[in-house]
Structures are given as structure tokens and as C-alpha cells.
Design a protein around this motif. Structure first.
Motif, PDB file in Angstrom:
ATOM      1  N   ALA A 117       0.822  -1.228   0.000  1.00 36.04           N
ATOM      2  CA  ALA A 117       0.000   0.000   0.000  1.00 36.04           C
ATOM      3  C   ALA A 117       0.851   1.271   0.000  1.00 36.04           C
ATOM      4  CB  ALA A 117      -0.960   0.003   1.196  1.00 36.04           C
ATOM      5  N   ARG A 118       1.994   1.228  -0.641  1.00 30.86           N
ATOM      6  CA  ARG A 118       2.877   2.405  -0.672  1.00 30.86           C
ATOM      7  C   ARG A 118       2.596   3.341  -1.842  1.00 30.86           C
ATOM      8  NH1 ARG A 118       8.760  -0.389   0.783  1.00 30.86           N
ATOM      9  NH2 ARG A 118       8.189  -1.086   2.886  1.00 30.86           N
ATOM     10  N   ILE A 119       1.793   2.901  -2.798  1.00 30.50           N
ATOM     11  CA  ILE A 119       1.503   3.724  -3.964  1.00 30.50           C
ATOM     12  C   ILE A 119       0.241   4.544  -3.694  1.00 30.50           C
ATOM     13  CG2 ILE A 119       0.971   3.704  -6.438  1.00 30.50           C
ATOM     14  CD1 ILE A 119       2.378   0.953  -6.549  1.00 30.50           C
ATOM     15  N   PRO A 120       0.301   5.871  -3.856  1.00 26.01           N
ATOM     16  CA  PRO A 120      -0.903   6.693  -3.635  1.00 26.01           C
ATOM     17  C   PRO A 120      -2.036   6.279  -4.573  1.00 26.01           C
ATOM     18  CG  PRO A 120       1.065   8.067  -3.831  1.00 26.01           C
ATOM     19  CD  PRO A 120       1.473   6.683  -4.223  1.00 26.01           C
ATOM     20  N   VAL A 121      -3.252   6.360  -4.063  1.00 28.31           N
ATOM     21  CA  VAL A 121      -4.430   5.939  -4.825  1.00 28.31           C
ATOM     22  C   VAL A 121      -5.466   7.064  -4.833  1.00 28.31           C
ATOM     23  CG1 VAL A 121      -6.329   4.280  -4.995  1.00 28.31           C
ATOM     24  CG2 VAL A 121      -4.061   3.515  -4.207  1.00 28.31           C
ATOM     25  N   VAL A 122      -5.917   7.414  -6.028  1.00 28.93           N
ATOM     26  CA  VAL A 122      -7.049   8.323  -6.190  1.00 28.93           C
ATOM     27  C   VAL A 122      -8.185   7.513  -6.798  1.00 28.93           C
ATOM     28  CG1 VAL A 122      -7.947  10.358  -7.388  1.00 28.93           C
ATOM     29  CG2 VAL A 122      -5.611  10.371  -6.474  1.00 28.93           C
ATOM     30  N   THR A 123      -9.295   7.404  -6.088  1.00 29.08           N
ATOM     31  CA  THR A 123     -10.431   6.655  -6.625  1.00 29.08           C
ATOM     32  C   THR A 123     -11.411   7.607  -7.317  1.00 29.08           C
ATOM     33  OG1 THR A 123     -11.506   6.720  -4.454  1.00 29.08           O
ATOM     34  CG2 THR A 123     -10.277   4.734  -5.024  1.00 29.08           C
TER      35      THR A 123
END
Length: 264
Positions: free
Chosen positions: A122-128
Motif C-alpha cells: 500500500a505504498r503507492i498513492p491511490v485516487v479513486t
């Protein structure tokens, strides 16, 4: 440049299952350069206007019931990326696509389900991103195309949903996929691989068994968006295809030339 992906997220239990599809998702993530960020359109976030998540630390959403207690203990603590959210807003508005920021939306299982398999740290930023079931098919493709340039910025665009997704037709006692489900996915594959846009935007009229395969559009929409994001390349490749529960399609499509990835 990264490709765009459509990933079937299956049932919520996918996150804790072990089979050929989950192994494929792990291999797929390893085969790609590590993204700087992920933009994910989830079938489980419906809205009347395009929404962009802007939460810095999005909460977990357990948007299901009746599953194993292990699923309700799952955590996927990916950060958001406000700079990217604002950039997405700018790209959409430049194309005349109305959109709104949402700083309260968390990660539903359409997001954390597949991501917890592909990028478990879960180190990669996520924009939903939300989906709007009331839009015409061509508008979903246009939304994807408006964000296609993000691929050049090492942002991975994912549509998370399901091509054949009819919960009333699931059959836990039948491991053999139903013929109507197979025929729908075969028709869809032909249209994607030949980049037959006209047929795709009229899938609800032309596809065989569409009433059974796509009783409601929210799970199909992320495929159209991922397809639109790959418009510049006009290249579609089926990377994995299998079924669960007789009719639940587990498929992954890659849009955009990257490198040879053998179908699993």
C-alpha cells in the motif's frame, strides 16, 4: 508509458482467495514498472456527477455483508494524492466534463480488493473515481480519453468492475461457466481487439445475452473508461479470463502497448 487496465474484482472474498486469478494479479503487478500513483474507477462508487477522491488518508469501506470475518479485519492504508486529484479535475474540465472533489470518500472493495493483491504494501498513492450509470457509453469512453495523458506520467489507470456480473445468476454448485456468459465475453473480446468503438457504445443493443450479463451498467462502465484511456494506442490485449460460480467473469484487459505479457 504505462497501459491502462480493466480488472474484474470478483467477489469481496477475492482479497483472501488463492487461485490462478489472484496469482495472475500478483504477476501482473511485478511485470509493470512501479506506478507513481494509481487512478482507479470503482463500480462500487456511483454518482450523478464524476467524483474524484481527495482524502489524504482514505478510510476502509466494507461495502458488503455475509462474508468471512477476515475480510472485515482487512486494512489497506494507501494514501491519497491531492495534487493528482487536482490535476485530474483540470484534465476533465478542459474537456468539458463536469466533476467534483470528494474529501470524505474511502476505499471500497472494488479498490482495495484487487490492490491488496497487486500492491500489498500500500505504498503507492491511490485516487479513486466514481462511475455514473446514467451516462451514455460514449461518455464513459470520453472520460477515460480525457485522462489518457496520465499514462505518460507513470500513473496507472485501472477500471475495476466485471464484464459478466449478475448476482442472481451465480451458481456455487456449478464450476462450469454458463454458455451465455461465455458468449457475451467472446463477443466483447472481438469488439475490443478490433477496436470496434461503434459496437461497444451500442453493447446494450448488439451484445448477445446482454440482459443477463449486464443487468445494470455500473460494473461494465470501468471497462469503457479503461478502454478510453488507451485510445491513443488502439491496442487491446486480454491477459486473463476465467469464471467463478458459473457466471462471474474474472478477466483482465490491457489497453496500450507495453510489452508482451503472456495470457494466463
Amino acid at each position: 508509458m504505462l497501459p491502462s487496465l480493466f480488472i474484474a474484482h470478483g467477489a469481496p472474498s477475492l482479497a483472501i482467495e488463492e487461485h490462478a486469478y489472484t496469482e495472475f494479479l500478483r504477476r501482473l503487478a511485478v511485470s509493470l514498472p512501479t506506478p507513481k500513483a494509481i487512478v482507479l474507477f470503482s463500480a462500487h462508487w456511483e454518482s450523478d456527477v464524476q467524483k474524484i477522491s481527495a482524502a489524504i488518508e482514505p478510510e476502509m469501506l466494507y461495502d458488503f455483508y455475509g462474508f468471512s470475518d477476515d475480510l472485515y479485519d482487512m486494512e489497506y492504508l494507501a494514501k491519497g494524492d491531492l495534487t493528482l486529484s487536482l490535476h485530474i479535475q483540470q484534465l476533465l474540465e478542459q474537456e468539458g466534463i463536469r466533476c467534483e472533489m470528494d474529501d470524505r470518500r474511502g476505499l471500497d472493495h472494488g479498490a482495495w480488493g484487487p490492490l491488496s493483491i497487486m500492491y500489498p504494501d500500500a505504498r503507492i498513492p491511490v485516487v479513486t473515481m466514481s462511475v455514473n450509470p446514467r451516462l451514455a457509453a460514449e461518455e464513459h469512453i470520453r472520460i477515460g480519453a480525457a485522462l489518457g495523458s496520465l499514462r505518460q506520467e507513470q500513473v496507472l489507470i485501472i477500471g475495476s468492475g466485471g464484464t459478466v456480473h449478475n448476482l442472481r445468476k451465480l451458481d456455487s454448485n456449478n464450476p462450469v461457466p454458463q454458455l451465455w456468459a461465455v458468449e457475451f465475453d467472446e463477443w466483447l473480446a472481438e469488439q475490443l481487439e478490433t477496436w470496434h468503438v461503434e459496437a461497444l457504445i451500442r453493447y446494450d443493443e448488439r451484445a448477445p445475452h446482454v440482459g443477463l450479463a449486464v443487468p445494470t451498467p455500473e460494473h461494465f462502465i470501468p471497462l469503457l473508461i479503461a478502454f478510453g484511456a488507451g485510445e491513443a494506442s488502439r491496442n487491446a490485449k486480454l491477459l486473463h479470463h476465467s469464471f467463478q460460480l458459473g457466471t462471474l467473469s474474472l478477466c483482465c484487459w490491457m489497453f496500450g502497448r507495453f510489452k508482451e505479457f503472456r495470457k494466463a
